[in-house]
Design an enzyme around this catalytic site. Structure first.
Site, PDB file in Angstrom:
ATOM      1  N   ASP A  12       1.001  -1.001  -0.004  1.00  0.00           N
ATOM      2  CA  ASP A  12      -0.023   0.052  -0.146  1.00  0.00           C
ATOM      3  C   ASP A  12       0.923   1.182  -0.041  1.00  0.00           C
ATOM      4  O   ASP A  12       1.671   1.307   0.965  1.00  0.00           O
ATOM      5  CB  ASP A  12      -0.831  -0.038   1.052  1.00  0.00           C
ATOM      6  CG  ASP A  12      -1.857   0.902   1.308  1.00  0.00           C
ATOM      7  OD1 ASP A  12      -3.047   0.734   1.376  1.00  0.00           O
ATOM      8  OD2 ASP A  12      -1.740   2.131   0.836  1.00  0.00           O
ATOM      9  N   ASP A  24      -3.481   2.406  -5.597  1.00  0.00           N
ATOM     10  CA  ASP A  24      -2.133   2.552  -4.751  1.00  0.00           C
ATOM     11  C   ASP A  24      -2.137   1.165  -4.197  1.00  0.00           C
ATOM     12  O   ASP A  24      -1.453   1.079  -2.851  1.00  0.00           O
ATOM     13  CB  ASP A  24      -2.387   3.756  -3.927  1.00  0.00           C
ATOM     14  CG  ASP A  24      -3.476   3.657  -3.029  1.00  0.00           C
ATOM     15  OD1 ASP A  24      -4.582   2.870  -3.392  1.00  0.00           O
ATOM     16  OD2 ASP A  24      -3.895   4.338  -2.135  1.00  0.00           O
ATOM     17  N   GLU A  25      -2.798   0.317  -4.350  1.00  0.00           N
ATOM     18  CA  GLU A  25      -2.772  -1.215  -3.620  1.00  0.00           C
ATOM     19  C   GLU A  25      -2.555  -2.339  -4.420  1.00  0.00           C
ATOM     20  O   GLU A  25      -3.077  -2.469  -5.420  1.00  0.00           O
ATOM     21  CB  GLU A  25      -4.085  -1.175  -2.836  1.00  0.00           C
ATOM     22  CG  GLU A  25      -4.167  -0.511  -1.592  1.00  0.00           C
ATOM     23  CD  GLU A  25      -5.621  -1.209  -1.043  1.00  0.00           C
ATOM     24  OE1 GLU A  25      -5.935  -2.076  -1.017  1.00  0.00           O
ATOM     25  OE2 GLU A  25      -6.323   0.145  -0.675  1.00  0.00           O
TER      26      GLU A  25
END
Length: 359
Positions: free
Chosen positions: A26, A124-125
Site C-alpha cells: 500500500d 495505490d494497492e
DNA sequence: TCTGGGGTCCTAGGACCC
DNA sequence: TCTGGGGTCCTAGGACCC
C-alpha cells in the site's frame, strides 16, 4: 537434502521451509506523494488534492498529506471544510491520468519479481502472493524496489490470507508502525479481538450499527456469533461472511489474472443544480456519449444502461434497462439513456447525473 | 462536514415459465 | 377451478471500498 561437497557452494540459510504468504502493498498517501514527485517544493507542506483544486467548489478531498491531516483534514471531506481547517494548505486538482501512469510504474515493479503473483486493487494497492521462508525480507525488498524505481514510499502488510494482510497494513503505516507488520492466525486474537467490528475490511458504519443492535460490538463477539442466525437477519451470504471476517478467515490464493471490468460509467455533480429538464436531458446524453467513447475504445458493447439522478438536496435514485442488443453505438446508447431518464417523473432540481454501461 | 467519482457485490421482490 | 414449487431473469436499492 543430500549433503555433500556441492553444499559448500550453496548460500547458508538458517530459515525454515518456505510457506505461502500474502503481502498487501500500500503506497503511503499515494496521490499527494505523486504530486510532490513532480513538484518537489511541496515536500513537507500541507497538500490537499481533490476536485478541480478550488476549495470553494462542490468537491471532496481525495488525499491529504500527513501535514494537512494534522489539521484534521480527511479524505472524503468537502474541500470547503478542509480549507477552513487548514487555510494554508496547497489545494491541487485531481489528475487521474497522471496517477494512473505513476501507479502503473509501481505495479510493473511488483510484476517484474519472479515467482510472485500480483493482484492490483486500485492505484495505490496490490496483493502479492509468494512462497517464501522470510516474508519480512520479501516485504523489505519490495519496498526498496518501489522506492528506487518510483521514489514512492509504501507499507506492507503480511498475512496468511488476504484479509489479514490487508488489515496488517494499517499497523505498518508511518506514525503507527515501521513499514511492515505481520498478522496471522497466531496473533489475530491478541491484535483484533477487542477492536470494533468496523476495523474489519468489509464492515462499515451501517453494518456495524446493525450488528451492535444484536449485541455484537467487537471482533471477538462477531467471531463467536451464530452464522445461521446472522444469515436469517442480515442475508444468506453476508451474515455468515461477517462471522468469517470476525475470525480472520479470507481468501488465501492471490489471483494474477487481469481484472475484467463489469461496468463503465461517468457521473457529474453540478456546481449549480439543474432546474430545467431540457438541461438534464442534454447532460445525460453527453454523459452517455462519454461512456460510449470509453467502451468503444475497449471494444466492449454495453448490454445494459443505467441512469443515476441525485435530486437536491441529496436523494439519489437509479433506473436501468437491458438493451435490445448489445451496442457500441453512441447514438443508440444516448437514446437508451434518455429513455431510461424519462422513467423519472420528479422535476425537482438535479444535483448529480450519472450514466453507466454494463457488459 | 451540506456530503466526488469510479467501481463491486448482495438482496429482495416481481415476472415469467414449466 | 382460488391455486404448488422451483428456477431464472430483471430491476432498484443498499453497503462497501479506493
Amino acid at each position: 537434502m543430500i549433503t555433500g561437497p556441492v553444499c559448500h557452494a550453496l548460500p547458508v540459510t538458517t530459515d525454515g521451509p518456505a510457506h505461502h504468504w500474502v503481502l498487501h502493498v500500500d503506497l503511503d498517501q499515494f496521490i499527494a506523494a505523486a504530486e510532490v514527485l513532480r513538484r518537489p517544493e511541496l515536500a513537507g507542506r500541507p497538500v490537499v488534492v481533490g476536485g478541480k483544486g478550488d476549495p470553494t467548489q462542490r468537491a471532496v478531498v481525495a488525499t491529504a498529506t500527513y501535514e494537512a491531516r494534522a489539521f484534521g483534514v480527511r479524505s472524503g471531506m468537502p474541500l470547503r471544510t478542509a480549507a477552513k481547517r487548514c487555510p494554508d494548505a496547497v489545494f491541487l486538482p485531481a489528475d487521474n491520468p497522471y496517477y494512473e501512469q505513476v501507479s502503473e510504474e509501481v505495479m510493473a515493479t511488483l510484476r517484474a519479481r519472479p515467482g510472485t503473483v500480483v493482484e492490483v486493487m486500485g492505484w495505490d494497492e496490490a496483493f502479492v502472493g509468494a512462497e517464501t521462508a522470510d516474508p519480512e525480507e520479501l516485504a523489505g525488498t519490495i519496498r526498496r524496489e518501489i522506492l528506487e524505481r518510483t521514489r514512492l514510499h509504501s507499507s506492507v502488510g503480511i498475512g496468511d490470507n488476504m484479509l489479514r494482510a490487508k488489515l496488517a497494513t494499517a499497523f505498518a503505516k508511518p506514525g503507527v508502525g515501521h513499514g511492515t507488520y505481520r498478522l496471522t492466525a497466531a496473533n489475530w486474537d491478541a491484535v483484533m479481538a477487542h477492536r470494533p467490528t468496523t476495523a474489519l475490511w468489509g464492515i462499515g458504519t451501517r453494518t456495524a450499527r446493525k450488528l451492535a443492535e444484536r449485541g455484537i460490538e467487537t471482533v471477538a463477539q462477531l467471531a463467536a456469533a451464530d452464522p445461521a442466525a446472522l444469515a436469517a437477519e442480515l442475508g444468506p451470504a453476508l451474515g455468515p461472511w461477517y462471522v468469517q471476517l470476525g475470525r480472520g478467515i479470507g481468501r488465501v490464493q492471490v489471483e494474477g489474472t487481469p481484472w475484467v471490468p463489469r461496468s463503465r460509467g461517468h457521473e457529474t455533480t453540478f456546481q449549480e443544480n439543474l432546474t430545467e429538464w431540457a438541461d438534464v436531458r442534454t447532460e445525460v446524453a453527453a454523459l452517455a456519449r462519454r461512456v460510449a467513447a470509453d467502451i468503444a475504445a475497449e471494444d466492449r458493447p454495453a448490454a445494459r444502461v443505467g441512469v443515476k439522478v441525485r435530486f437536491a438536496p441529496f436523494s439519489t435514485y437509479t433506473r436501468s434497462a437491458t438493451l435490445g442488443a448489445p451496442t457500441l453505438d453512441a447514438d443508440v446508447l444516448a437514446a437508451a439513456a434518455l429513455d431510461v431518464l424519462e422513467r423519472f417523473t420528479s422535476r425537482r432540481p438535479v444535483r448529480l447525473l450519472g450514466v453507466r454501461a454494463e457488459f
